[in-house]
Structure formats: structure tokens, C-alpha cells
Design a protein around this motif. Structure first.
Motif, PDB file in Angstrom:
ATOM      1  N   UNK A 136       0.815  -1.226   0.000  1.00 54.87           N
ATOM      2  CA  UNK A 136       0.000   0.000   0.000  1.00 54.87           C
ATOM      3  C   UNK A 136       0.841   1.264   0.000  1.00 54.87           C
ATOM      4  N   UNK A 145       0.621   3.802  -2.943  1.00 58.21           N
ATOM      5  CA  UNK A 145      -0.198   5.008  -2.814  1.00 58.21           C
ATOM      6  C   UNK A 145       0.523   6.188  -2.201  1.00 58.21           C
ATOM      7  N   UNK A 158      -3.229 -11.433  -8.870  1.00 63.26           N
ATOM      8  CA  UNK A 158      -4.596 -10.911  -8.856  1.00 63.26           C
ATOM      9  C   UNK A 158      -4.836 -10.092  -7.585  1.00 63.26           C
ATOM     10  N   UNK A 190      -4.630  -4.592  -3.512  1.00 62.36           N
ATOM     11  CA  UNK A 190      -5.352  -4.685  -2.232  1.00 62.36           C
ATOM     12  C   UNK A 190      -4.408  -4.907  -1.064  1.00 62.36           C
ATOM     13  N   UNK A 191      -4.747  -4.297   0.034  1.00 62.06           N
ATOM     14  CA  UNK A 191      -3.933  -4.376   1.250  1.00 62.06           C
ATOM     15  C   UNK A 191      -3.882  -5.820   1.768  1.00 62.06           C
ATOM     16  N   UNK A 198      -1.761  -6.239   7.043  1.00 59.69           N
ATOM     17  CA  UNK A 198      -0.816  -6.133   8.160  1.00 59.69           C
ATOM     18  C   UNK A 198      -1.094  -4.853   8.964  1.00 59.69           C
ATOM     19  N   UNK A 254      -7.659  -8.546  10.004  1.00 63.72           N
ATOM     20  CA  UNK A 254      -6.306  -8.652   9.462  1.00 63.72           C
ATOM     21  C   UNK A 254      -6.048 -10.053   8.918  1.00 63.72           C
ATOM     22  N   UNK A 255      -6.468 -11.055   9.679  1.00 61.54           N
ATOM     23  CA  UNK A 255      -6.262 -12.441   9.245  1.00 61.54           C
ATOM     24  C   UNK A 255      -7.071 -12.747   7.990  1.00 61.54           C
ATOM     25  N   UNK A 256      -8.296 -12.210   7.936  1.00 61.40           N
ATOM     26  CA  UNK A 256      -9.140 -12.445   6.760  1.00 61.40           C
ATOM     27  C   UNK A 256      -8.515 -11.819   5.514  1.00 61.40           C
ATOM     28  N   UNK A 257      -7.978 -10.616   5.671  1.00 63.94           N
ATOM     29  CA  UNK A 257      -7.313  -9.954   4.542  1.00 63.94           C
ATOM     30  C   UNK A 257      -6.052 -10.719   4.151  1.00 63.94           C
ATOM     31  N   UNK A 316      -6.849 -13.873   2.163  1.00 60.93           N
ATOM     32  CA  UNK A 316      -7.191 -13.608   0.756  1.00 60.93           C
ATOM     33  C   UNK A 316      -5.937 -13.279  -0.054  1.00 60.93           C
ATOM     34  N   UNK A 320       3.760 -10.742   7.394  1.00 61.74           N
ATOM     35  CA  UNK A 320       2.341 -11.067   7.580  1.00 61.74           C
ATOM     36  C   UNK A 320       1.871 -12.093   6.538  1.00 61.74           C
ATOM     37  N   UNK A 348       1.326 -16.244   7.053  1.00 65.33           N
ATOM     38  CA  UNK A 348       0.064 -16.880   6.684  1.00 65.33           C
ATOM     39  C   UNK A 348       0.318 -18.035   5.718  1.00 65.33           C
ATOM     40  N   UNK A 374     -14.796  -6.943   4.408  1.00 62.48           N
ATOM     41  CA  UNK A 374     -14.811  -8.173   5.203  1.00 62.48           C
ATOM     42  C   UNK A 374     -15.696  -8.109   6.435  1.00 62.48           C
ATOM     43  N   UNK A 420      -1.687 -12.797  16.705  1.00 65.90           N
ATOM     44  CA  UNK A 420      -0.820 -13.011  15.552  1.00 65.90           C
ATOM     45  C   UNK A 420      -0.652 -14.505  15.283  1.00 65.90           C
ATOM     46  N   UNK A 459      -3.193 -17.311  13.438  1.00 68.18           N
ATOM     47  CA  UNK A 459      -3.347 -17.566  11.998  1.00 68.18           C
ATOM     48  C   UNK A 459      -2.042 -17.465  11.222  1.00 68.18           C
ATOM     49  N   UNK A 460      -0.980 -16.979  11.871  1.00 71.64           N
ATOM     50  CA  UNK A 460       0.261 -16.756  11.142  1.00 71.64           C
ATOM     51  C   UNK A 460       1.440 -17.299  11.934  1.00 71.64           C
TER      52      UNK A 460
END
Lengths: 246, 486
Positions: free
Chosen positions: A138, A142, A166, A170-171, A174, A186-189, A192, A215, A219, B326, B441, B444-445
Motif C-alpha cells: 500500500x 499510494x 490478482x 489490495x492491502x 498487516x 487482518x487475518x481475513x485480509x 485472501x 504477515x 500466513x 470483510x 498473531x 493464523x500466522x
């Protein structure tokens, strides 16, 4: 050219390989690298979490440390952006800090800016025979508006196979303390982003910011996705004789 | 009301919701991108929009008085409301004076902000929402989830269920065997609403813009239902935030380009209705303008935060926001969700209570909202500004201690070096799953391995000793002098 390295606290402590790669790369290109040892942290975490006074102190330390530098390289897009975009908001107009920032900030660069804009090089003679996807981050996208600079550098790496990512803009989720304060979002982002990264089929996800990579990489590792993360500096420093470890 | 992280927890775990939101936001995002990309003067338009708003806000007192004079001269009446309670009392009194117990409503954020429908209900007056999405929300006794698309969190199958189960209780029932075909759903709503429009004598609206010079109110909408409400009833009551003013009619030229492209990705807005006072024999014969402050003066007094008052409620920031995507709007616990809500709600309502205090942190500061904002509100800047306010308050003691400790370590290179050596020495002891706040943290990571040696330690040992090669060597020429790996 004599380049002062602001390695950043995250790289210094957790990703020293990125700092070493920067030194190796710049020396290979024929430049002097100095590391002013009084440097610590740019204060981004404090600033972004609402601790302005602590951020101010660190900004003062930064401008004092690098006042004499011809060029300051920060191999972290968000730290470079902290200095260039947020430091001007930290000092009262006309204050010593304010004057020092306006004098120094234009000489603070991200790695891709330093190479392309200041040193005028897009082919750094690197060799990296792997598939790579690039995540623009980001702040790189930006705030610094790095545009195609990192891609131009990567495209000139011998042996590289660049894949399109793809949802690249998108962020990753983190966001510094956001990752802890809003852990679920944060985990959902991150999930993805990791899915999009893994879907490229590339061996390596590359970026100019190790925080984002920590981050996303954390994951990917938890998901056993088999994809590695590497800072742009490590790919650009990689050569046939001294390949980056993947 | 739960704090944002708590509310977000259930939202991120709801896969149907996540699917609905993702599909809708990505569709609108792509459409907006296309519509904005068509204009090569977009950045100038954006700057003009910001400048007009800023100039107006700087002289808001002057323009408000000018607006009052113009509305009065055109046969309307102006009422001033300092807060929600006052606004609700004014509107309730005006409706009572008509002797009616039903009102039709044009979708309006201002009336949601003051919870007008609830206030009217307490006075025995039923407010009927006529915007299709607001109708869906009202019928299902739900809350809006989006500024522009209040039912964004619902898919068409859910909407069919709502129409089938609830329409009859509110008026004309849904047809038997209603399908979830969008056209069939729209037709059911049309029949249901048409009867309401023909019968109701009082309407309540907001306004997207109020023109000071002429006293003209402007509403932009996509369905024409708003225009029905604005033209058919006898009495029209418009509740408008004081920041909605533009000085002159010609200023609309900028906003009528910025708003539709930013909100729905359309070149031109489908229904743009304007009304100025009253005209004998044409449209409402009685017009009331309720000018709403409700915290806006306080926002105006904050030199960093006041840019939030430029907002034209287009929702572009919601549609681009990865956090909103989300969680949906409900997690924000406010009628203004998404990035703009995260800065507007704590400013309008203060940060004394936990839900409002959590909103400035409901962002990764990715900056996408600022990039798309048609009036260039630097939302990340205001978020950080509000975080300072929250962090400076009485709570957050553990965080203050941690930030203080980090500040101390970073306050000297020797302290940092010592901390790094301690971390390296303990590297084999770091557990894969951390306790306390850090568990967020490690849930999930994976945490990164702590290296054997920090960069500064390596530099002292080897890096600084290295000499740069002779300048002018071609890139790629060996690297036998590489630091640290001889």
C-alpha cells in the motif's frame, strides 16, 4: 555515490539479510554504503497508533542521524513513506524539526526509487532463475507512488519468470498494530492475499516491505502453501556466483 | 453496542455475508473505475470539489444565513436544530400540525443519524421508507449496512423471503409465488410503494446539496421513488446537515459529475430533483427546512478533522475499503459505516465510549479510501489524528506501557543493540504460539525466526570493513567483495 543506509528496525532485528543484500547490491554497482550507527526506528508504529510524542522524538533522532547524507536509502516502502509523508506533519510549522524534515525528506528513497531515479539503472545484473509474483504494498503504491519501477527492475533480472498477482493493489491486512488490534479482519485480509499469491503458482512472493511479507509469509507458512517471500533487494542482489536462497 | 473488533469477529466468520459483500463491492468498484477513468480532468474536478467545500465551510455562517433568507423568500420555513432531540421535536411537531399519522421518506442519512423514524413512532406517526434498499431494511427490521446500498449485505433470495413475509404487514402484500428474479422483486416493490405514494400527504427528505443563493434543495437518487415523495405530498419536510451547503447553483456542476461517478459508477445521475420553496398549484404547498448541527460545529472547530465535513456521501471509500469488504457496515455500529464512518462517527459523537473509540483503529491505513475520495478527504490522516485523541485518553494502559518501552529501546542505538542481542540469545526459546495479545498473531500466522545476528551487529563485524569497488564497473561483474560471505 555515497549512500547512507537506513536499514529500519524491522530489517535490522528480524531481516538482516535484506540489509546485507542492499549493501552487496549497491557495492556491486560501484557505490559507497555507510551505516550511521545512531539510527534506530522511524517511529511509524508510534505515529500510526496515535503516539505522536514518541514518534516526534524518533523523527528528531532520524533527521540528526542523516542530516549530512547525500541520499538515504530505506529498504522499506512504509518507512520511506513515514519520513516523506508523515514527518512533515510532526513538527510545528517553522520549528527546527519542520525545517530539518523539509531539507532531508526529499533525499530519502525506497530501493527502487534510488536505483531507477537517482542511480539511473534498471538492469542491476542480477540472476534469479525462479518464478516470482510481485506484491506492490500500500505505501509503495499510494504514498511513494513507485509505479512500475520495481517491475522494471525485476523484468531485467536474468532467468526470472514474473507472474501477475490478482488483486495486487489490495492491502494484505498487516497495518502494523492493526494486525493485533483487529486480528480477525487482518487475518481475513491476509488469507485472501495469501490465496491470490499462491494461485500465481510462483515460488516466491516479492515486495519492498518486509513487514507486509512477514504477515503474508507467516500466513503462507501456516497454510503450508510452499511459497517463499523475499524482499526485492535480495532478488536484485542475487547473482549466479552468489544466488539468493529460496 | 460492541466495539469494532468484537463486531467484526462474527462478520468475518459469516461466509454468506463475506460473499455478498465481496461480490457487491467488487462490482461497484470496477464500475466506478471505468466511469472515473473516462474523464481526463478527474483530478481537477476532485480538487475543485474539495476547494468549494473548504471555502464554504470557512464561511459557513454567512452561507447559512444566505440560505435561510433565500428559502424564506421562496415561501419555505427554516428551523434550526442544535442536536438530534431538537430536530426530532421539530419534525414531529410539524407532522402533528398537519393532522396526518403517516409520512413517506426519501432515503436520508441525516434522518437516520437522528433516529427520526423511532422518534416519530413514539409520537404515533409511521414513517415509510420508499427507497428500495431502505424498504428492504425496514421490512426486515434490520439496520442499513451501507450508505448508498443499505441492503448490500442481502442477496436476492433473502430479499424475496423478506418481501413475502413482511410486505402485507406494511401495506400491499407481495404477489403469490414471488420469484427472486430482480425484475419481479422490483415490480413487487413498485406496486407496494405506488399505493403508498398516492395516499400519503406528508414527506420527509434529506438533501445532497443546499444552494445558498437560491434556497434550492437537491436530491440525487436512482429510482424515482424520491421524486414521487418530493412532488406528490402536500407538505415536505427536509432535514439537512449544515455542511450540505454549496454557495451557488453553478457549484453543482462540479458535484453532479463527482457524485454519480464515485457512487454508482454512472456518468450522470438518473434522478436529480431540485425544489425551491413552494409554487402555488405545483408540488408541495408547504415546505420546511430543518438545518441540523448535531456535532458538526465541533467537527468544524478541529483543523485536521474538519475535512470530514466535505463528504458528499458517495460511498466510494466503503466500496474500496478492504476492512469494510470483510465486515460490512453493521460492525461499525453507526449509520455512517466504512472509512468515512470511522472518522465521522467518533467526531460527531466523541470517543468517550468504547465503540466510538475503537473506530479510528478500524483501518490498516492502506490509503485506498483517500485515493478514491472525490473531495480528497485524507481519511488516513484523520484516523491517525483521532487515534492520538484516543491514545491520549485514560484507557489503553497496557498499550501505553508497551509503546513507552519501545520508545525507550529506540531512544538509543545501544539499547536497541542490547535488545536485539537478548532476542537472538533467546531465539530457540520463542514458542510457535504466543500468549496474551500476541496470540492474535500466532492464531493464523507463523512468527518469523529471530536471526542469529542483527544487521547492526553484522555491520560492526564485517560490513563496515568492506571497501566499495572502483566506481564505473559494469553491473553484474562478479561480486567477490560481497560483504559478510567471504
Amino acid at each position: 555515490m555515497r549512500i547512507a543506509l537506513f536499514v529500519t528496525c524491522v530489517n535490522d532485528t528480524l531481516y538482516p539479510g535484506t540489509g546485507r543484500a542492499v549493501v552487496r547490491l549497491l557495492r556491486r554497482l560501484g557505490h559507497d554504503v555507510v551505516f550511521p550507527e545512531s539510527q534506530t526506528c522511524c517511529g511509524q508504529m508510534h505515529y500510526n497508533t496515535g503516539y505522536r510524542r514518541e514518534a516526534q522524538k524518533l523523527a528528531v533522532r532520524f533527521v540528526e542521524t542523516f542530516a549530512d547524507a547525500d541520499a538515504v536509502l530505506a529498504p522499506s516502502g512504509s518507512c520511506a513513506a513515514m519520513v516523506r509523508d508523515n514527518y512533515p506533519r510532526l513538527g510545528e510549522p517553522g520549528s527546527r524539526l519542520d525545517r530539518a524534515v523539509s531539507e532531508l525528506a526529499p533525499r530519502v528513497y525506497d530501493l527502487s526509487e534510488l536505483l531507477v531515479d537517482v542511480l539511473g539503472v534498471t538492469d542491476v545484473g542480477a540472476y534469479f532463475p525462479h518464478t516470482v509474483a510481485y506484491h506492490p504494498t500500500c505505501h509503495g503504491l499510494r504514498l511513494l507512488k513507485l509505479g512500475d519501477r520495481p517491475y522494471r527492475l525485476l523484468r531485467n533480472v536474468a532467468g526470472i519468470d514474473l507472474r501477475e498477482l490478482e488483486g495486487a493493489a489490495e492491502c494484505c491486512g498487516f497495518g502494523g498494530t492493526f494486525a493485533v488490534k483487529n486480528a480477525d479482519v487482518s487475518a481475513a485480509m491476509g488469507a485472501d492475499k495469501a490465496r491470490n499469491a499462491a494461485a500465481t503458482g510462483a515460488e516466491v512472493l516479492c515486495a519492498v516491505d518486509n513487514s507486509c511479507l512477514m504477515h503474508i509469509g507467516g500466513t503462507l507458512e501456516r497454510q503450508r502453501a510452499g511459497m517463499k517471500t523475499l524482499h526485492l533487494a535480495e532478488i536484485l542482489a542475487s547473482t549466479e556466483q552468489e544466488p539468493a536462497r529460496v | 453496542m460492541p466495539s469494532f473488533p468484537e463486531a467484526a469477529k462474527s462478520a468475518t466468520g459469516d461466509s454468506q455475508l463475506r460473499h455478498n459483500l465481496r461480490k457487491a463491492t467488487h462490482t461497484i468498484r470496477a464500475k466506478r473505475d471505468g466511469a472515473v477513468g473516462e474523464l481526463d480532468d478527474w483530478s481537477q474536478l476532485r480538487a475543485a470539489g474539495a476547494a468549494i467545500k473548504d471555502r464554504t465551510l470557512r464561511h459557513l455562517d454567512t452561507y447559512l444565513e444566505r440560505l435561510e433568507d433565500a428559502v424564506t423568500a421562496a415561501g419555505g420555513r427554516v428551523h434550526w436544530a442544535a442536536d438530534a432531540a431538537e430536530a426530532n421535536d421539530i419534525v414531529t411537531g410539524l407532522v402533528r400540525a398537519t393532522g396526518e399519522s403517516d409520512v413517506v421518506k426519501v432515503k436520508s442519512m441525516a434522518t437516520q443519524e437522528i433516529e427520526l423514524n423511532e422518534a416519530l413512532a413514539q409520537a404515533g406517526i409511521t414513517a415509510y421508507e420508499t427507497d428500495l434498499a431502505e424498504l428492504i431494511v425496514q421490512l426486515s427490521d434490520d439496520l442499513p449496512s451501507h450508505i448508498l446500498v443499505p441492503a448490500i449485505h442481502r442477496n436476492r433470495a433473502e430479499i424475496r423471503e423478506i418481501f413475502r413475509d413482511q410486505m402485507a404487514a406494511w401495506g400491499v402484500p407481495a404477489p403469490e409465488r414471488l420469484s427472486d428474479d430482480p425484475r419481479a422483486l422490483a415490480e413487487a416493490a413498485r406496486v407496494h410503494l405506488r399505493e403508498r405514494f398516492m395516499r400519503t400527504k406528508v414527506a420527509v427528505s434529506g438533501a445532497n446539496f443546499a444552494v445558498a443563493d437560491s434556497g434550492t434543495m437537491v436530491v440525487l437518487e436512482s429510482e424515482g421513488n424520491g421524486r414521487m415523495c418530493l412532488t406528490l405530498p402536500q407538505t415536505l419536510i427536509s432535514v439537512v446537515g449544515i455542511e450540505k451547503i454549496v454557495p451557488s447553483w453553478s457549484d453543482l456542476e462540479v458535484f453532479l459529475q463527482l457524485l454519480p461517478r464515485s457512487s454508482t459508477g454512472e456518468r450522470m445521475n438518473p434522478y436529480t430533483s431540485t425544489w425551491t420553496g413552494v409554487t402555488p398549484g405545483d408540488g408541495p404547498q408547504e415546505f420546511h427546512l430543518v438545518l441540523l448541527d448535531n456535532g458538526r460545529s465541533d467537527v468544524l472547530a478541529d483543523t485536521v478533522g474538519r475535512q470530514a465535513l466535505r463528504c458528499i456521501r458517495c460511498s466510494a471509500c466503503l466500496n474500496i475499503c478492504p476492512v469494510y469488504e470483510r465486515t460490512g457496515g453493521h460492525a461499525y455500529g453507526s449509520v455512517y459505516p466504512g472509512p468515512i464512518g470511522a472518522i465521522l462517527t467518533p467526531q460527531l459523537q466523541g470517543t468517550a465510549s468504547e465503540p466510538e473509540a475503537s473506530l479510528p483503529y478500524a483501518s490498516s491505513l492502506c490509503g485506498a479510501c483517500y485515493e478514491v475520495c472525490p473531495v480528497a478527504i485524507d481519511i488516513p490522516e484523520v484516523l491517525v489524528h483521532l487515534r492520538e485523541e484516543v491514545a491520549g485518553g485514560s484507557g489503553h494502559t497496557a498499550e501505553k506501557a508497551a509503546m513507552g518501552a519501545a520508545g525507550w529501546v529506540f531512544g538509543g542505538e545501544r539499547r536497541l543493540g542490547a535488545a536485539q542481542r537478548a532476542a537472538s540469545a533467546a531465539r530457540s526459546l520463542v514458542p510457535r504460539r504466543m500468549p496474551g495479545p500476541a496470540s492474535a498473531w500466532t492464531d493464523t500466522r507463523d512468527i518469523p525466526d529471530i536471526p542469529e545476528e542483527s544487521f547492526r551487529s553484522w555491520w560492526r563485524r564485517e560490513g563496515a570493513a568492506e571497501e566499495a569497488p572502483e566506481p564505473g564497473r559494469a553491473p553484474g561483474d562478479g561480486d567477490e567483495q560481497e560483504g559478510g560471505r567471504r
